[in-house]
Design an enzyme around this catalytic site. Structure first.
Site, PDB file in Angstrom:
ATOM      1  N   LYS A 189     -13.796  -4.678   9.748  1.00  0.00           N
ATOM      2  CA  LYS A 189     -14.085  -5.326   8.454  1.00  0.00           C
ATOM      3  C   LYS A 189     -13.069  -6.416   8.137  1.00  0.00           C
ATOM      4  O   LYS A 189     -13.388  -7.390   7.430  1.00  0.00           O
ATOM      5  CB  LYS A 189     -14.143  -4.270   7.342  1.00  0.00           C
ATOM      6  N   SER A 225      -8.082  -9.718  -1.249  1.00  0.00           N
ATOM      7  CA  SER A 225      -8.142  -9.456   0.191  1.00  0.00           C
ATOM      8  C   SER A 225      -7.325 -10.472   0.976  1.00  0.00           C
ATOM      9  O   SER A 225      -7.585 -11.674   0.937  1.00  0.00           O
ATOM     10  CB  SER A 225      -9.596  -9.490   0.671  1.00  0.00           C
ATOM     11  N   ASP A 259     -15.735  -0.502   2.597  1.00  0.00           N
ATOM     12  CA  ASP A 259     -14.529  -1.284   2.870  1.00  0.00           C
ATOM     13  C   ASP A 259     -14.875  -2.724   3.218  1.00  0.00           C
ATOM     14  O   ASP A 259     -14.155  -3.664   2.864  1.00  0.00           O
ATOM     15  CB  ASP A 259     -13.753  -0.626   4.009  1.00  0.00           C
ATOM     16  N   TRP A 280       0.824  -1.204   0.000  1.00  0.00           N
ATOM     17  CA  TRP A 280       0.000   0.000   0.000  1.00  0.00           C
ATOM     18  C   TRP A 280       0.860   1.256   0.000  1.00  0.00           C
ATOM     19  O   TRP A 280       0.588   2.202  -0.730  1.00  0.00           O
ATOM     20  CB  TRP A 280      -0.933  -0.056   1.194  1.00  0.00           C
ATOM     21  N   ASN A 325      -7.193 -10.835   4.261  1.00  0.00           N
ATOM     22  CA  ASN A 325      -7.979 -11.415   5.351  1.00  0.00           C
ATOM     23  C   ASN A 325      -8.960 -12.450   4.829  1.00  0.00           C
ATOM     24  O   ASN A 325      -9.155 -13.504   5.446  1.00  0.00           O
ATOM     25  CB  ASN A 325      -8.694 -10.295   6.102  1.00  0.00           C
TER      26      ASN A 325
END
Length: 329
Positions: A187, A250, A240, A11, A252
């Site tokens: 989230k 993703s 999100d 990121w 997670n």
């Protein structure tokens, strides 16, 4: 503007490459070897493979240089929540007083603190706030449209918006720091739950139920901490959550998929090769919710699976066996 980004993960690198053509940007890497390799190859093959760095971007392992560069404009903190406090202590030791925004999403595992509380304890004199929202680093690096939210004072929001808004990035603002942080933290746990359900082939109905009830848990937790309910229907809440719970990139969600397929957590993390914030934040979220007497059954079920106390399918059955209740509760 003069911007420094601390943290050369996926990121941090993606955002640095996006900002470098518009602003004088320094990307700080903790490892001198990594910084030298990135400067030479003009790539970050470990965290963002196959993507060239912006020609204008300077990569450095010199923290003093990175902080001096951003002293008059903006410092962006792009490290995981577990690394935030140690990094802030290094920043504080150098008497940095400039504005900063953090990109991490989670709660500190040992203390249960949100990032703004960590900032308040380590950099109490700096203007600071989260920059968050539904954003996969790879898509930002590709130049695909992405909407983010900055939270904080009007002055901070204006500064961050001036720095980041433009091109493929659209920036919204709010003063609900807690709401933005809670949405980003919880989230990740819900994405693990959804990954488990998808690995067990429970169907689209179950996925929709998990996402919706997960949002209810998130709102309930956030409101108890002082957040506004409407924040959780925005980009840093519902937006999100949808992205992280359903998007294949993703991290997670990928951990949840692995756990649902019977892969041990240690192996799943090793295969991932990146930080999955939900794994480290889940126990802190459940502990803090317990202290507040807030019920978070999905989060508790995820914790039980992560800690090896419950098998994934048994956790689902326990959730299904809960007593009926009003939807809003």
């Amino acid at each position: 503007m003069r911007i420094s980004i601390l943290g050369a993960g996926a990121w941090g690198t993606a955002l640095a490459c996006t900002l470098a053509p518009r602003h004088t940007t320094v990307l700080w890497a903790r490892s001198a070897e990594q910084a030298a390799r990135m400067e030479q190859s003009r790539r970050n093959e470990r965290y963002l493979p196959g993507r060239d760095l912006a020609p204008e971007l300077h990569v450095s392992a010199d923290l003093d240089h990175a902080l001096a560069h951003a002293a008059e404009d903006l410092l962006l903190l792009a490290v995981p929540i577990a690394s935030l406090r140690p990094l802030l202590r290094q920043v504080q030791q150098r008497s940095f007083r400039g504005a900063c925004a953090w990109l991490c999403k989670g709660l500190e595992r040992d203390t249960g603190m949100l990032a703004h509380q960590i900032l308040a304890s380590e950099l109490p004199h700096n203007a600071a706030g989260p920059l968050s929202g539904p954003s996969f680093a790879e898509e930002v690096a590709q130049g695909l449209p992405t909407a983010l939210v900055v939270a904080g004072t009007t002055e901070l929001c204006e500064l961050v918006t001036a720095a980041v808004h433009g091109g493929n990035l659209r920036i919204y603002s709010t003063d609900d720091v807690v709401g933005v942080e809670v949405g980003g933290a919880v989230k990740n746990v819900m994405a693990i739950a959804t990954g488990i359900a998808d690995a067990l082939q429970l169907g689209h109905n179950a996925r929709a139920a998990l996402i919706t009830r997960g949002l209810t848990e998130t709102r309930r937790f956030g409101e108890a901490l002082g957040a506004r309910a409407e924040t959780f229907t925005g980009l840093t809440g519902l937006g999100d959550l949808i992205l992280t719970a359903t998007g294949d990139p993703s991290r997670n969600r990928r951990i949840g998929l692995a756990l649902g397929r019977g892969i041990a957590l240690t192996q799943a993390l090793a295969d991932l090769g990146h930080v999955a914030e939900g794994v480290w934040s889940a126990p802190a979220i459940v502990a803090r919710a317990g202290a507040l007497q807030i019920e978070m059954p999905i989060s508790e079920a995820v914790c039980a699976v992560l800690e090896g106390r419950t098998r994934p399918r048994d956790a689902v059955e326990l959730l299904l066996a809960r007593d009926p209740r009003a939807e809003r509760s």
